[in-house]
Design a protein around this motif. Sequence first.
Motif, PDB file in Angstrom:
ATOM      1  N   TYR A 117       7.362   8.733  -1.344  1.00 35.31           N
ATOM      2  CA  TYR A 117       7.367   7.653  -2.325  1.00 35.31           C
ATOM      3  C   TYR A 117       8.608   7.895  -3.235  1.00 35.31           C
ATOM      4  O   TYR A 117       8.853   9.264  -3.739  1.00 35.31           O
ATOM      5  N   SER A 122      17.439  -1.215  -8.310  1.00 36.72           N
ATOM      6  CA  SER A 122      17.342  -2.474  -7.307  1.00 36.72           C
ATOM      7  C   SER A 122      18.857  -2.656  -6.618  1.00 36.72           C
ATOM      8  O   SER A 122      19.046  -3.676  -5.634  1.00 36.72           O
ATOM      9  N   PHE A 152       8.456   5.086   1.239  1.00 32.15           N
ATOM     10  CA  PHE A 152       8.170   3.699   0.105  1.00 32.15           C
ATOM     11  C   PHE A 152       9.361   3.956  -0.847  1.00 32.15           C
ATOM     12  O   PHE A 152       9.371   5.003  -1.443  1.00 32.15           O
ATOM     13  N   ASN A 154       9.956   2.324  -4.469  1.00 29.14           N
ATOM     14  CA  ASN A 154       9.300   1.497  -5.607  1.00 29.14           C
ATOM     15  C   ASN A 154       8.026   0.828  -5.220  1.00 29.14           C
ATOM     16  O   ASN A 154       7.857  -0.179  -5.399  1.00 29.14           O
ATOM     17  N   LYS A 156       7.302  -0.041  -2.377  1.00 29.03           N
ATOM     18  CA  LYS A 156       7.400  -1.057  -1.229  1.00 29.03           C
ATOM     19  C   LYS A 156       7.545  -0.208   0.107  1.00 29.03           C
ATOM     20  O   LYS A 156       8.408   0.708  -0.099  1.00 29.03           O
ATOM     21  N   SER A 159      11.897  -1.579   4.011  1.00 32.20           N
ATOM     22  CA  SER A 159      12.446  -2.818   4.688  1.00 32.20           C
ATOM     23  C   SER A 159      13.901  -3.165   4.781  1.00 32.20           C
ATOM     24  O   SER A 159      14.365  -2.837   4.078  1.00 32.20           O
ATOM     25  N   PRO A 164       9.563  -5.244   7.201  1.00 34.39           N
ATOM     26  CA  PRO A 164       9.203  -3.634   7.242  1.00 34.39           C
ATOM     27  C   PRO A 164       9.586  -3.088   8.346  1.00 34.39           C
ATOM     28  O   PRO A 164       9.775  -3.521   9.496  1.00 34.39           O
TER      29      PRO A 164
END
Length: 184
Positions: A117, A122, A152, A154, A156, A159, A164
Amino acid sequence: MKRVIKLTALITAIMTLACGCMALYENNDIGDIPPINVEQEVYAEKNRIIDPTLYFYNPDTGELATEVHNVSVSLRGNVIESVIEEVLKGSRVTKLVNGASAILSDAEVLDGLVNVYLRCNSTVTDKERYILACQIAVTVIDYLGVEFVCVFYNVKFLSIDGYPVGALKKSDGRTNKNYEDILM
Protein backbone atom coordinates in the motif's frame (compact mmCIF):
# COMPACT_ATOMS: atom_id res chain seq x y z
CA MET A 1 14.79 -58.27 71.84
CA LYS A 2 11.21 -57.08 71.75
CA ARG A 3 12.02 -54.71 74.50
CA VAL A 4 14.94 -53.19 72.58
CA ILE A 5 12.81 -52.64 69.52
CA LYS A 6 10.03 -51.05 71.55
CA LEU A 7 12.51 -48.84 73.37
CA THR A 8 14.16 -47.75 70.09
CA ALA A 9 10.78 -46.97 68.55
CA LEU A 10 9.77 -44.98 71.63
CA ILE A 11 13.00 -42.98 71.66
CA THR A 12 12.68 -42.28 67.91
CA ALA A 13 9.08 -41.10 68.37
CA ILE A 14 10.00 -38.81 71.27
CA MET A 15 12.92 -37.31 69.35
CA THR A 16 10.80 -36.74 66.26
CA LEU A 17 8.11 -35.10 68.35
CA ALA A 18 10.60 -33.00 70.28
CA CYS A 19 12.45 -31.82 67.17
CA GLY A 20 9.23 -30.86 65.43
CA CYS A 21 8.11 -28.70 68.31
CA MET A 22 11.32 -26.73 68.73
CA ALA A 23 11.19 -23.03 67.86
CA LEU A 24 13.05 -22.04 64.72
CA TYR A 25 15.64 -19.35 65.02
CA GLU A 26 15.16 -16.58 62.46
CA ASN A 27 17.89 -14.07 61.77
CA ASN A 28 16.35 -10.67 61.02
CA ASP A 29 19.65 -8.84 61.06
CA ILE A 30 20.09 -7.42 57.54
CA GLY A 31 23.82 -7.14 58.07
CA ASP A 32 24.12 -10.91 58.13
CA ILE A 33 22.55 -11.32 54.69
CA PRO A 34 25.15 -11.73 51.95
CA PRO A 35 25.07 -8.99 49.31
CA ILE A 36 23.47 -9.79 45.98
CA ASN A 37 25.25 -8.47 42.90
CA VAL A 38 22.60 -7.28 40.51
CA GLU A 39 24.03 -6.78 37.07
CA GLN A 40 21.66 -4.74 35.00
CA GLU A 41 21.84 -5.81 31.41
CA VAL A 42 20.59 -3.26 28.95
CA TYR A 43 19.39 -4.72 25.70
CA ALA A 44 20.38 -2.31 22.97
CA GLU A 45 18.36 -2.34 19.78
CA LYS A 46 20.49 -4.47 17.51
CA ASN A 47 20.23 -4.46 13.76
CA ARG A 48 20.96 -7.06 11.17
CA ILE A 49 22.21 -6.35 7.69
CA ILE A 50 20.49 -7.87 4.68
CA ASP A 51 21.62 -7.64 1.06
CA PRO A 52 18.55 -7.68 -1.18
CA THR A 53 18.70 -7.23 -4.93
CA LEU A 54 16.66 -4.13 -5.76
CA TYR A 55 15.24 -3.23 -9.15
CA PHE A 56 15.23 0.28 -10.59
CA TYR A 57 14.06 1.72 -13.88
CA ASN A 58 16.63 2.60 -16.53
CA PRO A 59 15.05 5.27 -18.77
CA ASP A 60 17.70 4.75 -21.47
CA THR A 61 16.69 1.13 -22.07
CA GLY A 62 13.13 1.12 -20.72
CA GLU A 63 14.02 -1.90 -18.61
CA LEU A 64 14.68 -2.67 -14.97
CA ALA A 65 18.26 -2.88 -13.74
CA THR A 66 19.48 -4.45 -10.51
CA GLU A 67 21.43 -3.07 -7.60
CA VAL A 68 22.40 -4.80 -4.38
CA HIS A 69 21.95 -2.62 -1.29
CA ASN A 70 23.00 -3.23 2.30
CA VAL A 71 19.86 -2.63 4.34
CA SER A 72 19.94 -2.38 8.13
CA VAL A 73 16.84 -3.89 9.71
CA SER A 74 16.10 -3.86 13.43
CA LEU A 75 15.50 -7.23 15.01
CA ARG A 76 11.91 -6.22 15.65
CA GLY A 77 11.49 -4.49 12.28
CA ASN A 78 9.52 -5.67 9.29
CA VAL A 79 12.06 -6.89 6.73
CA ILE A 80 9.83 -6.58 3.66
CA GLU A 81 8.83 -3.02 4.58
CA SER A 82 12.52 -2.15 4.93
CA VAL A 83 13.26 -3.61 1.49
CA ILE A 84 10.35 -1.71 -0.13
CA GLU A 85 11.38 1.53 1.58
CA GLU A 86 14.89 1.04 0.19
CA VAL A 87 13.40 0.79 -3.32
CA LEU A 88 11.41 3.97 -2.66
CA LYS A 89 14.59 5.78 -1.56
CA GLY A 90 15.95 5.24 -5.02
CA SER A 91 19.01 4.00 -6.76
CA ARG A 92 22.56 4.85 -5.83
CA VAL A 93 23.42 4.94 -9.53
CA THR A 94 22.47 8.27 -11.10
CA LYS A 95 21.08 6.90 -14.37
CA LEU A 96 18.58 4.60 -12.63
CA VAL A 97 15.35 6.15 -11.36
CA ASN A 98 12.12 5.28 -9.63
CA GLY A 99 8.98 5.24 -11.72
CA ALA A 100 7.18 7.53 -9.29
CA SER A 101 7.64 9.13 -5.91
CA ALA A 102 5.59 7.41 -3.21
CA ILE A 103 5.48 6.66 0.50
CA LEU A 104 4.91 3.18 1.92
CA SER A 105 1.79 2.95 4.08
CA ASP A 106 1.77 -0.78 4.73
CA ALA A 107 2.83 -4.15 3.38
CA GLU A 108 1.18 -7.43 4.25
CA VAL A 109 2.58 -10.83 3.45
CA LEU A 110 -0.02 -13.51 2.78
CA ASP A 111 0.37 -17.04 1.48
CA GLY A 112 2.12 -16.60 -1.89
CA LEU A 113 1.02 -12.95 -2.15
CA VAL A 114 2.22 -9.60 -0.86
CA ASN A 115 -0.04 -6.54 -0.76
CA VAL A 116 1.82 -3.23 -0.87
CA TYR A 117 0.00 0.00 0.00
CA LEU A 118 1.54 3.24 -1.22
CA ARG A 119 0.60 6.91 -0.99
CA CYS A 120 1.44 9.32 -3.78
CA ASN A 121 0.10 12.57 -5.17
CA SER A 122 -2.43 12.62 -7.98
CA THR A 123 -0.07 14.15 -10.56
CA VAL A 124 1.77 10.86 -11.02
CA THR A 125 0.90 9.26 -14.35
CA ASP A 126 -0.36 5.71 -14.84
CA LYS A 127 2.91 4.76 -16.52
CA GLU A 128 5.01 6.08 -13.61
CA ARG A 129 2.84 4.15 -11.16
CA TYR A 130 3.13 1.00 -13.27
CA ILE A 131 6.92 1.27 -13.46
CA LEU A 132 7.24 1.74 -9.69
CA ALA A 133 4.83 -1.16 -9.10
CA CYS A 134 6.99 -3.36 -11.34
CA GLN A 135 10.14 -2.32 -9.46
CA ILE A 136 8.55 -3.22 -6.12
CA ALA A 137 6.94 -6.42 -7.41
CA VAL A 138 10.11 -7.88 -8.94
CA THR A 139 12.15 -6.91 -5.86
CA VAL A 140 9.67 -8.48 -3.44
CA ILE A 141 9.20 -11.61 -5.57
CA ASP A 142 12.97 -12.07 -5.78
CA TYR A 143 13.51 -11.50 -2.07
CA LEU A 144 10.58 -13.44 -0.59
CA GLY A 145 9.95 -15.98 -3.31
CA VAL A 146 6.23 -15.20 -3.44
CA GLU A 147 4.29 -15.62 -6.64
CA PHE A 148 2.27 -12.39 -6.80
CA VAL A 149 2.44 -8.79 -5.60
CA CYS A 150 -0.56 -6.44 -5.55
CA VAL A 151 0.20 -2.73 -5.41
CA PHE A 152 -2.35 -0.22 -4.18
CA TYR A 153 -1.98 3.53 -4.65
CA ASN A 154 -3.96 5.73 -2.25
CA VAL A 155 -6.06 2.67 -1.28
CA LYS A 156 -6.94 1.98 -4.92
CA PHE A 157 -5.76 -0.99 -6.93
CA LEU A 158 -3.03 -0.28 -9.51
CA SER A 159 -4.85 0.67 -12.71
CA ILE A 160 -4.08 1.91 -16.20
CA ASP A 161 -6.67 4.11 -17.92
CA GLY A 162 -9.14 3.21 -15.17
CA TYR A 163 -8.77 -0.56 -15.63
CA PRO A 164 -7.19 -2.60 -12.82
CA VAL A 165 -3.90 -4.25 -13.73
CA GLY A 166 -4.19 -7.15 -11.30
CA ALA A 167 -1.55 -8.92 -9.32
CA LEU A 168 1.94 -8.61 -10.76
CA LYS A 169 4.17 -11.62 -11.42
CA LYS A 170 7.89 -11.77 -11.96
CA SER A 171 8.47 -9.99 -15.24
CA ASP A 172 11.26 -9.94 -17.76
CA GLY A 173 12.05 -6.36 -16.68
CA ARG A 174 10.99 -4.74 -19.96
CA THR A 175 8.61 -2.28 -18.34
CA ASN A 176 8.04 -0.02 -21.37
CA LYS A 177 7.11 -2.95 -23.60
CA ASN A 178 4.94 -4.54 -20.91
CA TYR A 179 3.14 -1.24 -20.34
CA GLU A 180 2.46 -0.88 -24.07
CA ASP A 181 1.19 -4.47 -24.20
CA ILE A 182 -1.31 -3.68 -21.44
CA LEU A 183 -2.55 -0.63 -23.34
CA MET A 184 -3.36 -2.74 -26.42
